[in-house]
Motif scaffolding. Structure first.
Motif, PDB file in Angstrom:
ATOM      1  N   GLU B   9      77.703  57.797  69.557  1.00 49.31           N
ATOM      2  CA  GLU B   9      76.609  57.496  70.496  1.00 49.31           C
ATOM      3  C   GLU B   9      75.329  58.201  70.080  1.00 49.31           C
ATOM      4  OE1 GLU B   9      79.470  56.702  74.341  1.00 49.31           O
ATOM      5  OE2 GLU B   9      77.922  58.271  74.489  1.00 49.31           O
ATOM      6  N   HIS B  10      75.481  59.451  69.663  1.00 50.19           N
ATOM      7  CA  HIS B  10      74.321  60.228  69.204  1.00 50.19           C
ATOM      8  C   HIS B  10      73.645  59.532  68.014  1.00 50.19           C
ATOM      9  CE1 HIS B  10      75.037  63.668  71.658  1.00 50.19           C
ATOM     10  NE2 HIS B  10      74.280  64.475  70.934  1.00 50.19           N
ATOM     11  N   LEU B  11      74.479  59.030  67.099  1.00 52.10           N
ATOM     12  CA  LEU B  11      73.950  58.452  65.861  1.00 52.10           C
ATOM     13  C   LEU B  11      73.094  57.216  66.117  1.00 52.10           C
ATOM     14  CD1 LEU B  11      76.997  58.885  63.459  1.00 52.10           C
ATOM     15  CD2 LEU B  11      74.839  60.138  63.382  1.00 52.10           C
ATOM     16  N   ILE B  24      71.031  53.285  62.543  1.00 52.05           N
ATOM     17  CA  ILE B  24      71.934  53.274  61.391  1.00 52.05           C
ATOM     18  C   ILE B  24      73.317  52.744  61.776  1.00 52.05           C
ATOM     19  CG2 ILE B  24      70.714  55.020  60.047  1.00 52.05           C
ATOM     20  CD1 ILE B  24      72.719  57.092  61.060  1.00 52.05           C
ATOM     21  N   VAL B  25      73.636  52.803  63.067  1.00 52.37           N
ATOM     22  CA  VAL B  25      74.915  52.236  63.523  1.00 52.37           C
ATOM     23  C   VAL B  25      74.818  50.705  63.534  1.00 52.37           C
ATOM     24  CG1 VAL B  25      76.580  52.132  65.425  1.00 52.37           C
ATOM     25  CG2 VAL B  25      75.460  54.305  64.855  1.00 52.37           C
ATOM     26  N   ASP B  26      73.687  50.178  64.048  1.00 55.83           N
ATOM     27  CA  ASP B  26      73.466  48.718  64.035  1.00 55.83           C
ATOM     28  C   ASP B  26      73.539  48.166  62.614  1.00 55.83           C
ATOM     29  OD1 ASP B  26      72.896  48.533  66.753  1.00 55.83           O
ATOM     30  OD2 ASP B  26      70.757  48.967  66.441  1.00 55.83           O
ATOM     31  N   LEU B  27      72.977  48.921  61.702  1.00 48.95           N
ATOM     32  CA  LEU B  27      72.888  48.490  60.310  1.00 48.95           C
ATOM     33  C   LEU B  27      74.257  48.476  59.618  1.00 48.95           C
ATOM     34  CD1 LEU B  27      70.643  47.722  58.313  1.00 48.95           C
ATOM     35  CD2 LEU B  27      70.316  50.138  57.827  1.00 48.95           C
ATOM     36  N   GLY B  28      75.190  49.232  60.179  1.00 46.00           N
ATOM     37  CA  GLY B  28      76.550  49.248  59.618  1.00 46.00           C
ATOM     38  C   GLY B  28      76.702  50.199  58.447  1.00 46.00           C
ATOM     39  N   ILE B  29      75.780  51.151  58.300  1.00 44.49           N
ATOM     40  CA  ILE B  29      75.918  52.058  57.155  1.00 44.49           C
ATOM     41  C   ILE B  29      76.693  53.328  57.490  1.00 44.49           C
ATOM     42  CG2 ILE B  29      73.890  51.184  55.920  1.00 44.49           C
ATOM     43  CD1 ILE B  29      72.398  53.658  56.822  1.00 44.49           C
ATOM     44  N   VAL B  30      76.939  53.575  58.796  1.00 48.54           N
ATOM     45  CA  VAL B  30      77.814  54.705  59.140  1.00 48.54           C
ATOM     46  C   VAL B  30      79.241  54.187  59.052  1.00 48.54           C
ATOM     47  CG1 VAL B  30      78.466  56.391  60.882  1.00 48.54           C
ATOM     48  CG2 VAL B  30      76.089  55.623  60.721  1.00 48.54           C
ATOM     49  N   ASP B  60      68.151  63.309  58.660  1.00 44.98           N
ATOM     50  CA  ASP B  60      68.046  63.032  60.091  1.00 44.98           C
ATOM     51  C   ASP B  60      69.369  63.294  60.802  1.00 44.98           C
ATOM     52  OD1 ASP B  60      65.433  62.312  59.832  1.00 44.98           O
ATOM     53  OD2 ASP B  60      65.754  60.147  59.943  1.00 44.98           O
ATOM     54  N   ILE B  61      70.476  62.922  60.165  1.00 44.14           N
ATOM     55  CA  ILE B  61      71.792  63.106  60.791  1.00 44.14           C
ATOM     56  C   ILE B  61      72.061  64.599  60.982  1.00 44.14           C
ATOM     57  CG2 ILE B  61      74.293  62.826  60.473  1.00 44.14           C
ATOM     58  CD1 ILE B  61      73.709  60.234  58.941  1.00 44.14           C
ATOM     59  N   ILE B  62      71.787  65.369  59.948  1.00 41.54           N
ATOM     60  CA  ILE B  62      72.044  66.804  60.026  1.00 41.54           C
ATOM     61  C   ILE B  62      71.150  67.465  61.078  1.00 41.54           C
ATOM     62  CG2 ILE B  62      71.919  68.973  58.705  1.00 41.54           C
ATOM     63  CD1 ILE B  62      73.117  67.484  56.377  1.00 41.54           C
ATOM     64  N   LYS B  63      69.889  67.058  61.091  1.00 41.76           N
ATOM     65  CA  LYS B  63      68.956  67.634  62.069  1.00 41.76           C
ATOM     66  C   LYS B  63      69.395  67.318  63.502  1.00 41.76           C
ATOM     67  CE  LYS B  63      64.378  66.590  62.178  1.00 41.76           C
ATOM     68  NZ  LYS B  63      63.241  66.109  61.397  1.00 41.76           N
ATOM     69  N   LEU B  64      69.886  66.098  63.690  1.00 41.30           N
ATOM     70  CA  LEU B  64      70.262  65.682  65.046  1.00 41.30           C
ATOM     71  C   LEU B  64      71.541  66.368  65.515  1.00 41.30           C
ATOM     72  CD1 LEU B  64      69.784  63.471  67.382  1.00 41.30           C
ATOM     73  CD2 LEU B  64      71.584  62.204  66.213  1.00 41.30           C
ATOM     74  N   LEU B  65      72.532  66.438  64.631  1.00 47.49           N
ATOM     75  CA  LEU B  65      73.856  66.897  65.076  1.00 47.49           C
ATOM     76  C   LEU B  65      74.069  68.405  64.964  1.00 47.49           C
ATOM     77  CD1 LEU B  65      76.171  64.100  63.602  1.00 47.49           C
ATOM     78  CD2 LEU B  65      75.236  64.246  65.901  1.00 47.49           C
ATOM     79  N   SER B  66      73.378  69.060  64.029  1.00 46.12           N
ATOM     80  CA  SER B  66      73.728  70.468  63.788  1.00 46.12           C
ATOM     81  C   SER B  66      73.545  71.421  64.985  1.00 46.12           C
ATOM     82  CB  SER B  66      73.062  71.004  62.523  1.00 46.12           C
ATOM     83  OG  SER B  66      71.714  70.722  62.540  1.00 46.12           O
ATOM     84  N   PRO B  67      72.609  71.148  65.931  1.00 47.81           N
ATOM     85  CA  PRO B  67      72.589  72.031  67.105  1.00 47.81           C
ATOM     86  C   PRO B  67      73.890  71.939  67.932  1.00 47.81           C
ATOM     87  CG  PRO B  67      70.554  70.763  66.987  1.00 47.81           C
ATOM     88  CD  PRO B  67      71.487  70.189  65.959  1.00 47.81           C
ATOM     89  N   THR B  68      74.575  70.808  67.843  1.00 49.62           N
ATOM     90  CA  THR B  68      75.797  70.598  68.619  1.00 49.62           C
ATOM     91  C   THR B  68      77.036  71.021  67.835  1.00 49.62           C
ATOM     92  OG1 THR B  68      74.674  68.575  69.288  1.00 49.62           O
ATOM     93  CG2 THR B  68      76.929  68.872  70.097  1.00 49.62           C
ATOM     94  N   ILE B  69      77.070  70.640  66.575  1.00 52.44           N
ATOM     95  CA  ILE B  69      78.284  70.867  65.776  1.00 52.44           C
ATOM     96  C   ILE B  69      77.902  70.994  64.294  1.00 52.44           C
ATOM     97  CG2 ILE B  69      78.764  68.369  65.560  1.00 52.44           C
ATOM     98  CD1 ILE B  69      81.765  69.075  65.786  1.00 52.44           C
ATOM     99  N   ASP B  70      78.652  71.786  63.590  1.00 51.43           N
ATOM    100  CA  ASP B  70      78.457  71.943  62.152  1.00 51.43           C
ATOM    101  C   ASP B  70      78.671  70.576  61.485  1.00 51.43           C
ATOM    102  OD1 ASP B  70      77.803  73.534  60.134  1.00 51.43           O
ATOM    103  OD2 ASP B  70      79.791  74.431  59.825  1.00 51.43           O
TER     104      ASP B  70
END
Lengths: 252, 159
Positions: B9-11, B24-30, B60-70
């Motif tokens: 959901e975050h992605l 990036i989820v819509d695009l299907g690259i994750v 962008d992925i690292i910046k978004l998720l790293s405050p929550t999880i490594d």
């Protein structure tokens, strides 16, 4: 030569082909004959540089000396590049650029189709990915060969002249030595002699439609795979390597 | 405790820098998200080998998720990305944005074959023509509508 050395050299050759051609085509950026072709050529150049990055990443892994891909791309000497002589030839004009691209695209498509079956999973994955792009490139160059060959007197004369000049570099596409023998034996690389005829047939088919003829001269030039290049590579490298040599270890 | 579903959901907040309307989820690259021992691994795949957006997306992925999880981002090439992986939601967003979404067929094997019929995203007319197979980014072709005369991008089919 160990298997590791042979496989490393094999991958670097594949990467050098797309690196040098990608650099060469990108010289068209801002100079395309029409805007759409300026964009098409730079897109193709970008695909080729992307394929090179994937191949060089695999090469440095195989070598296992912790080298950086930029070192491989930008910091070798001329004789250490092992690309085909065809891809280093100058752009000359749009027709010449298209003929060079067409010869290469047919060859690259056949090579990468076969490489999808490589016993190395990573190389097979790169081949599968690249092939989707190469099919677009081949369609583009084939259509232009026909349009120009069967176009005006001027366009026909120019592409026929390009064919006459570039034909002497086509035999080298199928050059094989101990590097190839080793990787073919292990199923890592492909035996290009198996599709030499298919390459010729494809070229002839498009040329027939384009009213172009294959020149009768049989003398063929080779040396790229061993690092013996035409005079054109040095100039290309000096431009390509300038930034890395002037500002060592620079990164974007 | 953050779950894989939360990460997915975050992605959806991360967009393709070249086509900001698509996540990036819509695009299907994750391709996959996996959580093990307080660490999250997101595996992504490039659309085209030379796609310059991949580095930005990774950051962008690292910046978004790293405050929550490594978080670690891994890149995979196989199986190779195809436009079939684009979500229905993504296709609708593209159309609204003025880019024709990929049709479900490719036509690159036959020379001078009739290009795929791509309806105009503005006036919906099917009376359009391909200007060039290569557009403003690697993933797009350039079309023009012959009824409303509007030029438009087509997100080309890749299989």
């Amino acid at each position: 030569m160990t298997t590791q050395e042979a496989f490393y050299n094999y991958i670097v050759r594949l990467g050098d082909d797309s690196l040098i051609l990608g650099q060469r085509i990108s010289e068209w950026c801002g100079h395309g004959p029409i805007l759409e072709e300026d964009i098409a050529l730079t897109n193709i150049a970008l695909d080729l540089i992307g394929q090179t990055t994937n191949l060089f990443e695999l090469a440095v892994q195989i070598e296992g000396k912790g080298k950086d891909v930029d070192q491989l791309a930008f910091l070798r000497l001329e004789k250490e590049y092992t690309n085909l002589l065809l891809v280093e030839q100058p752009n000359v004009d749009f027709g010449y650029t298209i003929v060079r691209q067409f010869f290469f695209d047919v060859f690259r498509k056949l090579t990468f189709e076969a490489l999808c079956q490589s016993s190395d999973e990573k190389l097979a994955a790169i081949a599968e990915k690249s092939l989707k792009e190469i099919k677009y490139h081949l369609k583009h160059s084939s259509e232009w060969v026909i349009r120009l060959g069967d176009g005006t007197e001027e366009s026909h004369t120019r592409v026929q002249a390009a064919v006459n000049t570039l034909w002497k570099f086509t035999n080298e596409l199928f050059y094989q030595d101990e590097v190839d023998q080793k990787v073919i034996e292990l199923g890592l690389g492909v035996d290009t002699s198996l599709f030499k005829e298919a390459w010729q047939l494809h070229v002839e088919k498009v040329f027939t439609e384009a009213t172009l003829t294959i020149p009768a001269n049989t003398w063929q030039h080779e040396g790229g795979r061993k690092g013996t290049h035409t005079e054109h590579l040095g100039y290309l490298l000096s431009e390509m390597q300038y930034m890395q040599r002037a500002y060592q270890n620079m990164e974007w | 405790m953050v779950t894989e579903k939360d990460i997915w959901e975050h992605l959806e907040q991360i967009s393709d820098p070249e086509i900001p309307v698509l996540s990036i989820v819509d695009l299907g690259i994750v391709r996959t998200v996996s959580i093990t021992d307080d660490c999250c691994i997101v595996t992504i795949t490039p659309t085209y080998s030379g796609c310059p957006a991949m580095n930005v997306i990774q950051e962008d992925i690292i910046k978004l998720l790293s405050p929550t999880i490594d978080t670690k981002v891994e890149m995979t090439l196989s199986p190779a990305w195809t436009t079939d992986w684009m979500s229905e939601n993504g296709r609708n967003k593209l159309r609204e944005y003025g880019i024709a979404p990929p049709e479900h067929e490719v036509d690159k094997s036959v020379l001078f074959a009739k290009p795929t019929v791509v309806p105009c995203p503005k006036c919906k007319s099917s009376h359009t023509k391909m200007i060039s197979q290569f557009g403003s980014t690697a993933c797009k072709a350039h079309y023009q509508c012959l009824d409303c005369l509007e030029p438009f991008d087509y997100f080309k089919c890749l299989k």
